[in-house]
Scaffold this motif. Structure first.
Motif, PDB file in Angstrom:
ATOM      1  N   THR A 100       5.376   9.144  -4.126  1.00 36.92           N
ATOM      2  CA  THR A 100       4.465   8.058  -4.521  1.00 36.92           C
ATOM      3  C   THR A 100       3.141   8.633  -5.010  1.00 36.92           C
ATOM      4  O   THR A 100       2.599   8.196  -6.028  1.00 36.92           O
ATOM      5  CB  THR A 100       4.224   7.112  -3.329  1.00 36.92           C
ATOM      6  N   SER A 101       2.624   9.624  -4.290  1.00 33.54           N
ATOM      7  CA  SER A 101       1.335  10.225  -4.660  1.00 33.54           C
ATOM      8  C   SER A 101       1.408  10.858  -6.046  1.00 33.54           C
ATOM      9  O   SER A 101       0.448  10.790  -6.817  1.00 33.54           O
ATOM     10  CB  SER A 101       0.935  11.297  -3.651  1.00 33.54           C
ATOM     11  N   GLU A 142       0.835  -1.206   0.000  1.00 30.07           N
ATOM     12  CA  GLU A 142       0.000   0.000   0.000  1.00 30.07           C
ATOM     13  C   GLU A 142       0.873   1.261   0.000  1.00 30.07           C
ATOM     14  O   GLU A 142       0.532   2.254  -0.636  1.00 30.07           O
ATOM     15  CB  GLU A 142      -0.943   0.011   1.213  1.00 30.07           C
ATOM     16  N   THR A 172       1.415   8.860 -10.558  1.00 33.01           N
ATOM     17  CA  THR A 172       0.118   8.231 -10.808  1.00 33.01           C
ATOM     18  C   THR A 172       0.185   7.127 -11.863  1.00 33.01           C
ATOM     19  O   THR A 172      -0.731   6.333 -11.994  1.00 33.01           O
ATOM     20  CB  THR A 172      -0.918   9.279 -11.255  1.00 33.01           C
ATOM     21  N   THR A 179       1.792   2.522  -3.408  1.00 35.69           N
ATOM     22  CA  THR A 179       0.671   2.729  -4.318  1.00 35.69           C
ATOM     23  C   THR A 179       0.158   4.161  -4.239  1.00 35.69           C
ATOM     24  O   THR A 179      -0.169   4.633  -3.141  1.00 35.69           O
ATOM     25  CB  THR A 179      -0.468   1.746  -3.955  1.00 35.69           C
ATOM     26  N   PRO A 180       0.072   4.854  -5.404  1.00 43.34           N
ATOM     27  CA  PRO A 180      -0.447   6.223  -5.357  1.00 43.34           C
ATOM     28  C   PRO A 180      -1.921   6.249  -4.993  1.00 43.34           C
ATOM     29  O   PRO A 180      -2.649   5.290  -5.278  1.00 43.34           O
ATOM     30  CB  PRO A 180      -0.231   6.729  -6.795  1.00 43.34           C
ATOM     31  N   GLY A 181      -2.339   7.333  -4.349  1.00 42.51           N
ATOM     32  CA  GLY A 181      -3.758   7.520  -4.064  1.00 42.51           C
ATOM     33  C   GLY A 181      -4.252   6.811  -2.830  1.00 42.51           C
ATOM     34  O   GLY A 181      -5.453   6.733  -2.594  1.00 42.51           O
ATOM     35  N   ARG A 182      -3.342   6.297  -2.036  1.00 42.65           N
ATOM     36  CA  ARG A 182      -3.734   5.603  -0.812  1.00 42.65           C
ATOM     37  C   ARG A 182      -3.600   6.546   0.384  1.00 42.65           C
ATOM     38  O   ARG A 182      -2.789   7.466   0.360  1.00 42.65           O
ATOM     39  CB  ARG A 182      -2.861   4.367  -0.590  1.00 42.65           C
ATOM     40  N   ALA A 188      -0.550   1.184  -9.085  1.00 40.72           N
ATOM     41  CA  ALA A 188      -1.940   1.637  -9.202  1.00 40.72           C
ATOM     42  C   ALA A 188      -2.816   0.475  -9.694  1.00 40.72           C
ATOM     43  O   ALA A 188      -3.979   0.360  -9.317  1.00 40.72           O
ATOM     44  CB  ALA A 188      -2.032   2.824 -10.155  1.00 40.72           C
ATOM     45  N   TYR A 221       6.213   9.580   0.539  1.00 33.61           N
ATOM     46  CA  TYR A 221       4.759   9.525   0.316  1.00 33.61           C
ATOM     47  C   TYR A 221       4.354  10.527  -0.769  1.00 33.61           C
ATOM     48  O   TYR A 221       3.540  10.213  -1.647  1.00 33.61           O
ATOM     49  CB  TYR A 221       4.027   9.808   1.625  1.00 33.61           C
TER      50      TYR A 221
END
Ligand SMILES: [Zn+2]
Length: 478
Positions: free
Chosen positions: A342-343, A312, A346, A315-318, A351, A339
């Protein structure tokens, strides 16, 4: 020549092990320091009343239960009038709270990525955080320190330190690699020798790593099994299918370390974890190749460890992972920057790979495989012991398991794998009183699993707030 002092030390360690095995079903004895600093409930007979119980078997949630704990063991569990608080018991009213079995998690570590390629040895703070988070038994899934996992296990068993019961995994079994803290084996005989050495020292579990050869893995499995011990692997050079044929007991990281589906895979060579993950990402989970691998793992009784927590963090968007505030400020800043990167990324394979990982683990479980859970506090530093064990259960719910099934994976499935399910992993009369009390109802709101009120280990109730406070802001030093 046998140095007399060494000889004595070995004898003493053996005596302690034998003692603790015989005394497993008894209340935990603690040093006065540990008792004063971290314990909030300790009495010969305790009755937890009005409790909602998720018992770890996967069975229905039960309301208004009374759990009687006597001398570290669950003496009775049920509702009135069958089970009531005995005279003289210390009564704790748990109205509005839920009791779960203590977590039994299997990909834990006493080390953490403090800097580029360097893993700091955080056994002191991590064992307290694991216990605070509800982990009462854990396997360390590989170590890069040598003796700390074992010494910490023995100190906890003696009550000199607070923490979960540890199944101590020896230093990694690996081929040529770039880790500055990892040994390189020189062939099958060397693999056998390395297993024998650490087993003689008292370690109880083994882990193969990404560059091991089939011959080395086969020799290590044979030597571990001869000694009645299990061996797991975070593999790459050896495929899951090959490892199952060799008799491995467990595979780490769900299917994300599998190189079985890499088209150009050469025997005994790691094509890179990235190549394996690209193949997994493109894999049809309904297709015959995946189903055949799952069937082989199920038939050969190879358990699979879910470590969704570490993936996790890639993984972007978490959401930001829980527990970061306990880190040393410099380590927290380090992860915060990671972080952000990672964000922003995308187009990262994660993802698509992360949801795939969830689906494949669920498919393995549905096909009859033994899915067990761990957290892996490595990666870029966002997996914080204790907090992440709760997060791992939340992620299993996201993968499609019911909360009750997710708790079962994090408790009794782990106990079954470790061969300790007659003692731990479920809430039943006669089991060791390893219990997690949370405020709220995780069976309807899984995030309530974060609201840990008390962690009972062998009948002694630890205060999670005190355990966390004892290390907060300094995790990274020790
Ligand atoms: Zn790991």
């Amino acid at each position: 020549m046998i140095h007399p002092k060494l000889h004595l030390t070995r004898w003493f360690a053996g005596a302690v092990l034998a003692l603790s095995a015989a005394a497993v079903l008894a209340a935990q004895q603690l040093s006065p320091q540990v008792q004063t600093a971290y314990v909030k409930v300790d009495a010969p007979v305790i009755a937890l009343t009005n409790a909602r119980v998720i018992d770890g078997t996967g069975g229905p949630v039960r309301q208004a239960q009374t759990i009687v704990i006597r001398d570290g063991v669950i003496a009775a569990v049920g509702d009135a009038p069958g089970v009531t608080a005995p005279d003289g018991a210390t009564i704790i009213d748990l109205a509005g709270k839920t009791v779960l079995p203590g977590f039994v998690m299997v990909h834990e570590h006493l080390y953490y990525p403090v800097g580029s390629g360097v893993y700091g040895q955080l056994g002191e703070s991590f064992t307290r955080l694991y216990l605070a988070g509800g982990v009462t038994t854990m396997r360390t899934g590989g170590n890069v320190n040598g003796f700390m996992d074992l010494n910490m296990k023995l100190a906890i068993d003696r009550g000199q330190k607070p923490g979960p019961t540890i199944d101590a995994t020896a230093p990694y079994l690996n081929g040529p690699n770039n880790f500055i803290q990892m040994r390189t084996m020189k062939g099958p005989d060397d693999a056998r020798r390395q297993v024998a050495y650490w087993a003689d020292e008292g370690f109880t579990s083994f882990k193969a790593y990404m560059q091991i050869t089939r011959a080395e893995l086969g020799a290590a499995i044979d030597e571990a099994h001869k000694r009645g011990m299990k061996i797991t692997g975070h593999l790459c050079s050896v495929t899951y299918s090959e490892a199952a044929d060799l008799g491995i007991d467990n595979l780490e990281h769900g299917f994300l370390a599998s190189t079985d589906f890499v088209p150009s895979k050469a025997p005994d060579a790691c094509p890179g974890q990235g190549a394996g993950q690209q193949a997994i990402e493109a894999l049809d989970e309904q297709g015959e190749p995946f189903r055949a691998l799952v069937k082989k793992l199920v038939d050969r009784r190879v358990a699979l460890t879910s470590t969704l927590t570490v993936f996790e963090t890639f993984t972007p968007g978490r959401p930001k992972p829980p527990g970061l505030e306990v880190l040393l400020p410099i380590l927290k800043e380090q992860f915060d920057r990671s972080y952000e990167r990672t964000s922003a990324n995308t187009t990262s394979i994660y993802a698509r790979l992360f949801p795939k990982a969830l689906a494949l683990e669920r498919a393995f479980d549905r096909a009859g495989g033994l899915l067990i859970a761990g957290t892996d506090p490595t990666g870029s530093g966002g997996v914080i012991p204790g907090f992440s064990n709760q997060r791992q259960i939340e992620l299993l719910v996201e993968a499609g398991f019911t909360p009750v099934e997710a708790v079962q994976i994090g408790t009794s499935n782990g106990a079954k794998y470790l061969g300790r399910d007659t003692l731990i992993g479920t809430i039943a009369a006669g089991k060791q009183a390893d219990l997690v009390v949370v405020t709220g109802d995780p069976s309807t709101t899984i995030a309530d699993i974060r609201n840990v009120d008390t962690v009972f280990k062998r009948g002694v109730g630890f205060d999670p707030a005190k355990l966390v406070a004892s290390v907060s802001g300094r995790v990274g030093l020790w």
